[in-house]
Design a protein around this motif. Sequence first.
Motif, PDB file in Angstrom:
ATOM      1  N   GLN A 160       7.305 -61.046   6.028  1.00  0.00           N
ATOM      2  CA  GLN A 160       7.285 -59.622   6.373  1.00  0.00           C
ATOM      3  C   GLN A 160       6.709 -59.414   7.772  1.00  0.00           C
ATOM      4  O   GLN A 160       7.240 -58.645   8.571  1.00  0.00           O
ATOM      5  CB  GLN A 160       6.455 -58.837   5.352  1.00  0.00           C
ATOM      6  CG  GLN A 160       7.085 -58.724   3.984  1.00  0.00           C
ATOM      7  CD  GLN A 160       6.114 -58.155   2.970  1.00  0.00           C
ATOM      8  OE1 GLN A 160       4.911 -58.386   3.030  1.00  0.00           O
ATOM      9  NE2 GLN A 160       6.649 -57.412   1.995  1.00  0.00           N
ATOM     10  N   TRP A 161       5.603 -60.116   8.048  1.00  0.00           N
ATOM     11  CA  TRP A 161       4.965 -59.988   9.352  1.00  0.00           C
ATOM     12  C   TRP A 161       5.905 -60.455  10.459  1.00  0.00           C
ATOM     13  O   TRP A 161       6.043 -59.812  11.494  1.00  0.00           O
ATOM     14  CB  TRP A 161       3.667 -60.797   9.372  1.00  0.00           C
ATOM     15  CG  TRP A 161       2.991 -60.791  10.704  1.00  0.00           C
ATOM     16  CD1 TRP A 161       2.154 -59.851  11.206  1.00  0.00           C
ATOM     17  CD2 TRP A 161       3.122 -61.790  11.733  1.00  0.00           C
ATOM     18  NE1 TRP A 161       1.743 -60.200  12.474  1.00  0.00           N
ATOM     19  CE2 TRP A 161       2.328 -61.379  12.814  1.00  0.00           C
ATOM     20  CE3 TRP A 161       3.838 -62.987  11.830  1.00  0.00           C
ATOM     21  CZ2 TRP A 161       2.219 -62.125  13.984  1.00  0.00           C
ATOM     22  CZ3 TRP A 161       3.728 -63.729  12.999  1.00  0.00           C
ATOM     23  CH2 TRP A 161       2.924 -63.294  14.063  1.00  0.00           C
ATOM     24  N   LEU A 162       6.596 -61.588  10.235  1.00  0.00           N
ATOM     25  CA  LEU A 162       7.498 -62.140  11.238  1.00  0.00           C
ATOM     26  C   LEU A 162       8.665 -61.194  11.515  1.00  0.00           C
ATOM     27  O   LEU A 162       9.041 -60.971  12.675  1.00  0.00           O
ATOM     28  CB  LEU A 162       8.016 -63.507  10.777  1.00  0.00           C
ATOM     29  CG  LEU A 162       8.905 -64.267  11.748  1.00  0.00           C
ATOM     30  CD1 LEU A 162       8.195 -64.506  13.065  1.00  0.00           C
ATOM     31  CD2 LEU A 162       9.353 -65.586  11.138  1.00  0.00           C
ATOM     32  N   LEU A 195       9.484 -59.522  15.150  1.00  0.00           N
ATOM     33  CA  LEU A 195      10.792 -59.657  15.806  1.00  0.00           C
ATOM     34  C   LEU A 195      11.397 -58.288  16.105  1.00  0.00           C
ATOM     35  O   LEU A 195      11.938 -58.059  17.203  1.00  0.00           O
ATOM     36  CB  LEU A 195      11.735 -60.483  14.927  1.00  0.00           C
ATOM     37  CG  LEU A 195      11.401 -61.976  14.821  1.00  0.00           C
ATOM     38  CD1 LEU A 195      12.278 -62.639  13.766  1.00  0.00           C
ATOM     39  CD2 LEU A 195      11.563 -62.672  16.152  1.00  0.00           C
ATOM     40  N   GLN A 196      11.286 -57.363  15.152  1.00  0.00           N
ATOM     41  CA  GLN A 196      11.829 -56.015  15.356  1.00  0.00           C
ATOM     42  C   GLN A 196      11.083 -55.299  16.487  1.00  0.00           C
ATOM     43  O   GLN A 196      11.700 -54.597  17.282  1.00  0.00           O
ATOM     44  CB  GLN A 196      11.740 -55.202  14.062  1.00  0.00           C
ATOM     45  CG  GLN A 196      12.744 -55.667  13.025  1.00  0.00           C
ATOM     46  CD  GLN A 196      12.565 -54.975  11.672  1.00  0.00           C
ATOM     47  OE1 GLN A 196      11.495 -54.450  11.361  1.00  0.00           O
ATOM     48  NE2 GLN A 196      13.616 -55.007  10.855  1.00  0.00           N
ATOM     49  N   SER A 197       9.767 -55.517  16.572  1.00  0.00           N
ATOM     50  CA  SER A 197       9.003 -54.845  17.637  1.00  0.00           C
ATOM     51  C   SER A 197       9.385 -55.375  19.024  1.00  0.00           C
ATOM     52  O   SER A 197       9.161 -54.725  20.026  1.00  0.00           O
ATOM     53  CB  SER A 197       7.506 -55.016  17.397  1.00  0.00           C
ATOM     54  OG  SER A 197       7.108 -56.351  17.658  1.00  0.00           O
ATOM     55  N   LYS A 198       9.970 -56.576  19.062  1.00  0.00           N
ATOM     56  CA  LYS A 198      10.397 -57.161  20.342  1.00  0.00           C
ATOM     57  C   LYS A 198      11.898 -56.988  20.589  1.00  0.00           C
ATOM     58  O   LYS A 198      12.457 -57.605  21.485  1.00  0.00           O
ATOM     59  CB  LYS A 198      10.007 -58.633  20.365  1.00  0.00           C
ATOM     60  CG  LYS A 198       8.488 -58.824  20.421  1.00  0.00           C
ATOM     61  CD  LYS A 198       8.109 -60.271  20.403  1.00  0.00           C
ATOM     62  CE  LYS A 198       6.638 -60.549  20.564  1.00  0.00           C
ATOM     63  NZ  LYS A 198       5.689 -59.629  20.050  1.00  0.00           N
ATOM     64  N   GLY A 199      12.539 -56.145  19.756  1.00  0.00           N
ATOM     65  CA  GLY A 199      13.937 -55.832  19.981  1.00  0.00           C
ATOM     66  C   GLY A 199      14.947 -56.689  19.255  1.00  0.00           C
ATOM     67  O   GLY A 199      16.153 -56.506  19.398  1.00  0.00           O
ATOM     68  N   PHE A 200      14.464 -57.634  18.446  1.00  0.00           N
ATOM     69  CA  PHE A 200      15.384 -58.456  17.657  1.00  0.00           C
ATOM     70  C   PHE A 200      15.633 -57.795  16.313  1.00  0.00           C
ATOM     71  O   PHE A 200      14.747 -57.194  15.722  1.00  0.00           O
ATOM     72  CB  PHE A 200      14.796 -59.863  17.413  1.00  0.00           C
ATOM     73  CG  PHE A 200      14.635 -60.662  18.675  1.00  0.00           C
ATOM     74  CD1 PHE A 200      15.716 -61.350  19.216  1.00  0.00           C
ATOM     75  CD2 PHE A 200      13.413 -60.735  19.301  1.00  0.00           C
ATOM     76  CE1 PHE A 200      15.572 -62.086  20.365  1.00  0.00           C
ATOM     77  CE2 PHE A 200      13.257 -61.480  20.460  1.00  0.00           C
ATOM     78  CZ  PHE A 200      14.343 -62.151  20.998  1.00  0.00           C
ATOM     79  N   ASN A 201      16.856 -57.899  15.831  1.00  0.00           N
ATOM     80  CA  ASN A 201      17.180 -57.352  14.504  1.00  0.00           C
ATOM     81  C   ASN A 201      17.683 -58.483  13.623  1.00  0.00           C
ATOM     82  O   ASN A 201      18.858 -58.821  13.640  1.00  0.00           O
ATOM     83  CB  ASN A 201      18.257 -56.274  14.614  1.00  0.00           C
ATOM     84  CG  ASN A 201      17.701 -54.989  15.177  1.00  0.00           C
ATOM     85  OD1 ASN A 201      16.657 -54.518  14.733  1.00  0.00           O
ATOM     86  ND2 ASN A 201      18.363 -54.446  16.183  1.00  0.00           N
TER      87      ASN A 201
END
Length: 198
Positions: A185-187, A191-197
């Motif tokens: 969940q944390w990972l 990733l989402q906070s850095k623009g990865f989906n």
Amino acid sequence: MSSTASNACGPAPALAIYPDLKAAFTAVQEHVKANGYAFYRHDKKLNRAVFRCDRGGKYRATSKNPDTDPSKQRLSTSLKKSRCKMGVELRLDHISGNWSLSVLEATHNHDRSADPKAYPAYRIAALKPNAYAAISTLGRAGLSTSQILSTLRIEYPEALLTAKDVTNILQKSRLEELDGKTLIQWLVEELQSKGFNP
């Protein structure tokens, strides 16, 4: 085990009432540190916490394999357990919201420790905040425990930590970082906070 007055462990914490569990824990730790012993949290529930002397439990020798040559055996690797039953209990009063301390067992069966630095809790508590933060930063950077210890001995020579202390600090730091989430969940959130989906 008999103790002389000069090296006997001090008394149990006095009966008292505290406004919250943190204040109670701080007061108890200060008392036991000043009196030559240490507590560990034996049990914790929502309305109850039990602290026992860290010398509780059964003595057992470690790293003493009879087949190992005496010249290759490590010294002083036995745990300092003496089945000490000293302990206290903190209970929450649901009406007042206060925590009351009661003594479960008031006496020790061992001598006091020579130095508070013998206890991990006190070594870690004595760390400066920037040294504590440095351990977390170095751990996130991928350094091994031994590399972190080497760095600390140069940057913070007053920090008397062991490898196990560093490991415990890193584990606590990781749990705080996860904030109740699983690693996956944390990972995903990172990733989402850095623009990865993903």
